[in-house]
Write an enzyme that holds these catalytic residues in place. Structure first.
Site, mmCIF file in Angstrom:
data_model
loop_
_atom_site.group_PDB
_atom_site.id
_atom_site.type_symbol
_atom_site.label_atom_id
_atom_site.label_comp_id
_atom_site.label_asym_id
_atom_site.label_seq_id
_atom_site.Cartn_x
_atom_site.Cartn_y
_atom_site.Cartn_z
ATOM 1 N N SER A 253 1.328 -0.970 -0.052
ATOM 2 C CA SER A 253 0.166 0.031 0.256
ATOM 3 C C SER A 253 1.114 1.973 0.462
ATOM 4 O O SER A 253 2.516 1.478 0.054
ATOM 5 C CB SER A 253 -0.852 -0.053 1.777
ATOM 6 N N LYS A 254 0.197 2.536 -0.308
ATOM 7 C CA LYS A 254 0.902 3.679 -0.048
ATOM 8 C C LYS A 254 2.139 3.402 0.728
ATOM 9 O O LYS A 254 2.999 4.849 1.264
ATOM 10 C CB LYS A 254 0.353 4.954 0.506
#
Ligand code: GLU
Length: 481
Positions: A253-254
């Protein structure tokens, strides 16, 4: 010759293309090419609130950039279009009506509040939350009454009992108990088909033979198989690949850095490198090779060889591949890839001698991990960007180094012939004439003429700078106190 193999990549246009989804697209693309089949792009935009045209455009642009060109899909019409789900609503309506008339689905009026309460109760008793089938037994009269009061029902598929089996190409035999699956929604109260329903209609009508997608959809597959069975259709073959994890083993994820294909592209990763990297995440070539261009991968790819364990994202490896593909680039394509970064930095490209520029790119490519790093080296070649970095300033303030530079300057000023034209002989000449050797000469010289302590090979850089500029910069360096 095309075979009857048909696969699809089916993104929901609710944001940027994530590298995990790009990997799914890549597996589908490779499978299609390996089997001379057809690669379909289908836009799953039934979530009207979250889907946007801008996102569709960006997904299309990113897929094209990555070389995942579809045979059928948006802007590439085929016999089974349209390829955007929001344009296929009448098709979903037709089959939803059929299931309803055959008594395989029913109207459900349960409110969000009731469903939420039910969910909490089930969870508190340690049970898997699922719909309890309350509306399955509504009478015609009750239904009519609720509808006339303005309530819009959803349509739920009646799951029934039994078990569902399928052979997954990656996971092998899969077995699910229908008892664990509640009656699920096939048409929402706004009349829109749900993901599971639209997906099955489309996969069947688009004659998809193999569904290759992420493991996050594994729990949808038994529901989809039930729909195939209810409509007496043959399900496709399924392959669910593990998802990419971050170094801490949580889904990528980010938090772990860039996740969108466009971010990698902006940073200056090459499509060849990203393709190569994504394919090696969870798959390895039988030849054991690490640098695998797409056309080579097509020859070797087999879906069964995708690992069942989740691959871990490793940026260092992607960077290594990127520097490899940058070094591999021929003069023309290299310039095409790098020029935009010069333009972004404000360099007026049309006023520059192309041959000189290509020579610069030729030496810089050895130093680049990502294309955008070219901007860090512009000061070496373009006076308007030139400055002495801190490390260089420190070196240049050392009296011994300044002494060396004074001798270099003298040698250059005294010799009128352009000794620089013979790059390989220049440094040895300077070594001889200044009586400074190796690093004692190179380090101050590099700092003075490039403003840096590290950079492209000095012996190749000097001729591109030219005698006058070198003299000018050494003088500038000597002015630093
Ligand atoms: N629209 C779904 C997604 O983006 C597609 C899933 C599938 O391939 O069936 O995850």
């Amino acid at each position: 010759m095309t075979s009857n193999v048909r696969v699809r990549f089916a993104p929901a246009p609710t944001g940027l293309l994530h590298i995990g989804n790009a990997r799914t697209a890549l597996f589908n693309f490779l499978f299609a090419k390996r089997h001379q089949g057809t690669f379909v792009l289908r836009i799953e935009d039934t979530d009207l609130e979250r889907s946007t045209d801008a996102s569709i455009d960006r997904i299309i642009e990113d897929l094209k950039w990555l070389g995942m060109i579809w045979d059928e899909g948006p802007n590439q019409d085929g016999p089974e279009g349209p390829y955007r789900q929001s344009q296929r609503l009448s098709i979903y309506q037709e089959f939803a009506d059929r299931l309803f008339q055959e008594g395989k689905s029913y109207k459900c009026f349960c409110s969000e509040e009731r469903l939420e309460k039910l969910r909490k109760e089930q969870l508190s008793k340690g049970r898997m939350p699922r719909y309890d089938g309350r509306c399955r037994s509504l009478t015609q009269g009750e239904i009519a009454k609720m509808e006339s009061s303005g309530l819009h029902p959803v349509l739920r598929f009646h799951v029934g009992s039994g078990s569902i089996h399928f052979d997954d190409l990656i996971h092998g035999k899969m077995n699910f108990d229908s008892g664990g699956i509640g009656d699920f929604i096939i048409v929402r109260s706004d009349g829109m088909a749900s993901y599971n329903f639209a997906c099955v209609m489309d996969d069947h009508l688009m004659r998809i033979t193999h569904v290759i997608r992420g493991e996050d959809h594994l729990s949808n597959t038994p529901r989809q198989i039930l729909l195939y069975q209810a409509l007496a259709w043959e399900p496709p073959v399924f392959a669910h690949h593990p998802l990419i994890l971050g170094p801490d083993r949580s889904p990528l994820s980010k938090r772990h850095g860039a996740t969108a294909v466009s971010q990698y592209r902006d940073e200056g990763f090459l499509p060849e490198a990203l393709q190569n990297y994504l394919i090696l995440l969870g798959w390895s070539s039988p030849s054991g090779k690490e640098t695998l261009p797409l056309n080579k991968t097509v020859e070797e790819f087999s879906i069964q060889d995708i690992s069942r364990s989740a691959p871990i994202y490793n940026r260092k490896k992607l960077e290594w591949l990127n520097s490899y593909y940058i070094r591999e680039k021929e003069e023309g394509p290299l310039a095409e890839a790098l020029v935009p970064y010069l333009e972004k930095a404000g360099i007026q490209i049309d006023q520059i001698d192309r041959q000189w520029l290509n020579q610069i790119f030729g030496i810089l490519k050895e130093n680049l991990v990502v294309l955008s790093q070219v901007q860090e080296y512009l000061g070496i070649f373009f006076d308007e960007k030139f400055f002495f970095e801190e490390g260089a300033q420190t070196l240049l303030s050392d009296p011994k180094n300044r002494e060396t530079l004074r001798s270099v300057l003298k040698v250059l000023e005294d010799s009128q012939e352009t000794t620089l034209d013979e790059p390989s002989s220049l440094l040895p000449q300077l070594e001889k004439k200044t009586e400074c050797k190796g690093k004692d000469l190179y380090a101050p010289l590099r700092a003075a003429v490039t403003g840096k302590t590290k950079g492209p090979e000095l012996v190749k850089t000097l001729p591109l700078l030219g005698r006058e500029r070198i003299i000018r910069r050494i003088k500038m360096a000597l002015e630093i106190s």
